[in-house]
Design an enzyme around this catalytic site. Structure first.
Site, short mmCIF file in Angstrom:
data_model
loop_
_atom_site.label_atom_id
_atom_site.label_comp_id
_atom_site.label_asym_id
_atom_site.label_seq_id
_atom_site.Cartn_x
_atom_site.Cartn_y
_atom_site.Cartn_z
N LYS A 24 2.23 -11.47 -25.41
CA LYS A 24 0.06 -11.36 -24.61
C LYS A 24 -0.58 -10.63 -25.30
CE LYS A 24 1.62 -11.23 -20.50
NZ LYS A 24 1.13 -11.44 -19.29
N ARG A 29 -4.86 -8.90 -29.82
CA ARG A 29 -5.17 -7.72 -31.16
C ARG A 29 -5.00 -8.66 -32.81
NH1 ARG A 29 -2.31 -5.07 -27.26
NH2 ARG A 29 -2.51 -2.44 -26.95
N ASP A 51 -5.88 -12.39 -20.80
CA ASP A 51 -6.12 -11.42 -22.03
C ASP A 51 -6.58 -12.44 -23.46
OD1 ASP A 51 -6.34 -9.55 -19.89
OD2 ASP A 51 -4.82 -8.08 -21.28
N ASN A 92 -11.30 -11.17 -15.79
CA ASN A 92 -10.72 -9.98 -15.20
C ASN A 92 -9.40 -9.34 -16.27
OD1 ASN A 92 -9.61 -8.80 -12.92
ND2 ASN A 92 -8.85 -10.23 -12.42
N ARG A 123 -12.23 -0.97 -11.42
CA ARG A 123 -11.44 -0.14 -12.07
C ARG A 123 -12.45 0.35 -13.00
NH1 ARG A 123 -7.32 -4.02 -14.50
NH2 ARG A 123 -7.59 -2.19 -16.41
N SER A 167 -5.21 5.35 -19.59
CA SER A 167 -4.94 4.45 -20.41
C SER A 167 -4.89 4.93 -22.07
CB SER A 167 -5.88 3.06 -20.02
OG SER A 167 -5.47 1.90 -20.80
N SER A 168 -3.43 3.77 -22.47
CA SER A 168 -3.67 3.71 -23.99
C SER A 168 -5.11 2.89 -24.99
CB SER A 168 -3.04 3.60 -24.30
OG SER A 168 -2.40 2.07 -24.59
N SER A 195 1.73 5.41 -21.83
CA SER A 195 1.89 3.96 -22.91
C SER A 195 1.98 4.13 -24.35
CB SER A 195 1.29 2.73 -22.35
OG SER A 195 0.91 2.61 -21.51
N ASP A 312 10.89 -3.75 -17.82
CA ASP A 312 10.44 -5.30 -17.64
C ASP A 312 11.21 -5.91 -17.93
OD1 ASP A 312 8.13 -5.11 -16.56
OD2 ASP A 312 7.01 -5.49 -18.25
N LYS A 339 5.21 -2.67 -8.76
CA LYS A 339 5.10 -3.09 -9.37
C LYS A 339 4.56 -4.40 -8.66
CE LYS A 339 6.27 -1.82 -13.68
NZ LYS A 339 5.96 -1.73 -14.56
N GLU A 340 4.41 -5.92 -8.51
CA GLU A 340 3.81 -7.53 -8.02
C GLU A 340 5.19 -7.00 -6.74
OE1 GLU A 340 2.80 -8.56 -11.75
OE2 GLU A 340 4.03 -7.11 -11.34
N ARG A 343 10.43 -3.43 -6.62
CA ARG A 343 11.37 -4.49 -7.32
C ARG A 343 12.83 -3.99 -7.84
NH1 ARG A 343 8.14 -5.89 -13.32
NH2 ARG A 343 7.19 -8.19 -12.10
N HIS A 386 7.85 -12.55 -10.93
CA HIS A 386 7.47 -13.98 -11.56
C HIS A 386 8.82 -12.81 -12.07
CE1 HIS A 386 5.05 -10.28 -14.89
NE2 HIS A 386 4.71 -10.24 -13.45
N ARG A 387 9.03 -12.09 -12.25
CA ARG A 387 9.59 -10.74 -12.78
C ARG A 387 11.26 -11.40 -11.62
NH1 ARG A 387 8.34 -10.81 -17.33
NH2 ARG A 387 7.07 -9.64 -17.55
N LYS A 413 3.20 -16.46 -13.77
CA LYS A 413 2.17 -15.18 -14.20
C LYS A 413 2.64 -14.84 -15.14
CE LYS A 413 0.42 -11.39 -12.98
NZ LYS A 413 0.64 -9.70 -13.13
#
Length: 433
Positions: A24, A29, A51, A92, A123, A167-168, A195, A312, A339-340, A343, A386-387, A413
């Site tokens: 993604k 990009r 995204d 979103n 945000r 954030s980067s 990141s 991940d 995470k979600e 984990r 999802h993971r 996801k």
């Protein structure tokens, strides 16, 4: 698709080849640099995600032409002259908002609307707003949040400071914008930079698009020559290592002959370490020409691994370690808790139900391998994650009795085709209502 459970039946053998899930980050990009070029670019195997679909929509609103088929997107860009649009809707998608706030400052007056007030709408984006204001762009905003109105038209390059501590993506936004400006720019990152890996991905894509940027080794200072042009190019989106980690782990715990394509050896994704970890576990595999070829025999050795840079992929590695000889330790992984789901605690609880011998520390997962396999024969709660769903599927392949995974449709996801790909390789999985 509604609430769907999935049964994973013991599957001794996997065989075949797949193209990896597309990344993604790279898709988003490439779509952007294609839009910023004069002329026509081609992006092969673009991902479909929240995204990237938002980016598709917005670059067309800004004047790019996009024609897409099953394997590629063909994009005729607007170069340094986006269309004068009044509104942009990124849905979103936070990364897309931030990248496009930079590019939209080339438009005279554009408002980013607030369609997800309870999610993206909460945000803040102050760090980027402050940087754009240093460049002579007027920004009206709601305490740093959407809706955000940008009155630009003539952003000026020069000396720009931007915070990297939230954030980067703010930095990436400036790296996409500044090459197009008349002036040379110097960007200084203040605070800590989150990141760094992802900044490396931005720089890699910019270089492929013909843009020159001089970065300090620590990515805290950048010199950007002005008056550059993005070149129209052909790009191939690399495979997603986090998603592929689950497929590769499934291949090493079974008898297999599995080929996964579009996984570059020199990838800047931290999760590419999954290949090194499976090698350390003595899994029979080769990695060359952007392909990982696994000839699994189900035999694995335990491993110790610092999971920090490959977060991940850790759950998939842990699933493989369940069947390894000896005790494996995955350390420095505390951020898996945020995470979600948690984990570490939540995932290990489900692994135990399936018959694995695992223990947790605050920042570690310890796996006492069971090369003989696990019992299975249980229903498991994947915590809508999802993971976790993908990792539990791997365990089910080597269980003695089938495992039922609740609400397994949440795999979509990050990897909607995961179970199709697993079926194509011969995994015995089936949906139950």
């Amino acid at each position: 698709m509604g609430h769907m459970d999935l049964i994973v039946k013991p599957t001794p053998r996997l065989q075949g080849e797949i193209g990896a899930l597309s990344s993604k980050n790279y898709t988003t990009r490439y779509l952007l640099v294609a839009a910023l070029a004069e002329g026509t670019s081609t992006v092969y195997f673009p991902a479909h995600s929240e995204d990237s679909d938002a980016m598709r929509r917005c670059i067309q609103d800004l004047g790019a032409v996009l024609v897409e088929d099953e394997e590629k997107a063909v994009i005729t860009g607007f170069g340094r002259h986006p269309r004068d649009v009044k509104e942009l809707n990124v849905g979103n998608a936070g990364a897309v908002l931030r990248f496009l706030m930079g590019i939209a400052s080339l438009c005279p007056d554009v408002t980013f609307v607030n369609t997800y007030p309870d999610s993206l709408g909460k945000r803040p984006h102050d760090d980027l707003i402050v940087a754009l204001e240093q460049m002579g762009v007027e920004v009206e905003h709601n305490d740093g949040r959407l809706p955000i109105r940008i009155r630009g038209g003539r952003p000026k390059g020069g000396r720009i400071q931007v915070s990297g501590s939230v954030s980067s993506q703010y930095l990436s936004a400036l790296l996409f914008l500044t090459p197009l400006l008349a002036e040379d720019s110097e960007i200084e990152v203040t605070g800590d930079l989150k990141s760094k890996v992802v900044v490396g991905q931005t720089l890699e894509v910019l270089e492929q698009a013909g843009i020159v940027i001089h970065a300090s080794d620590d990515y805290m200072r950048f010199r950007v020559p002005g008056s550059q042009s993005y070149q129209a190019k052909t790009y191939t989106v690399q495979g997603d290592y986090p998603g592929s980690a689950a497929v590769l782990a499934a291949a090493v715990v079974t008898e297999s002959d599995v080929l996964v394509k579009r996984l570059p050896v020199e990838s800047k994704q931290g999760e590419r370490a999954v290949v090194d970890v499976l090698r350390m576990m003595e899994a029979p595999l080769t990695h060359e020409h952007d392909e990982v070829h696994v000839k699994g025999n189900g035999k694995l050795k335990a491993v110790e691994f610092d999971g920090d840079a490959a977060t991940d992929a850790v759950l998939a590695m842990v699933a493989a370690a369940v069947f390894a000889e000896g005790t494996s330790r995955f350390y420095n992984v505390e951020n898996l808790r945020y995470k979600e789901c948690d984990r570490i605690t939540d995932y290990l609880a489900e692994l135990r139900k399936a018959g694995a011998n695992v223990e947790e520390r605050q920042a570690e997962i310890i796996v006492h391998g069971r090369p003989e396999g696990v019992e299975g024969g249980v229903e498991i709660n994947a915590h809508y994650d999802h993971r976790v769903i993908m990792a539990l599927t791997i365990v089910g392949l080597r269980a003695k009795q089938p495992i039922t995974i609740k609400d397994a449709h949440h795999v979509a996801k990050s990897y909607p085709q995961f179970f199709e790909h697993m079926k194509a390789l011969g995994a015995q999985v089936e949906w139950v209502k």
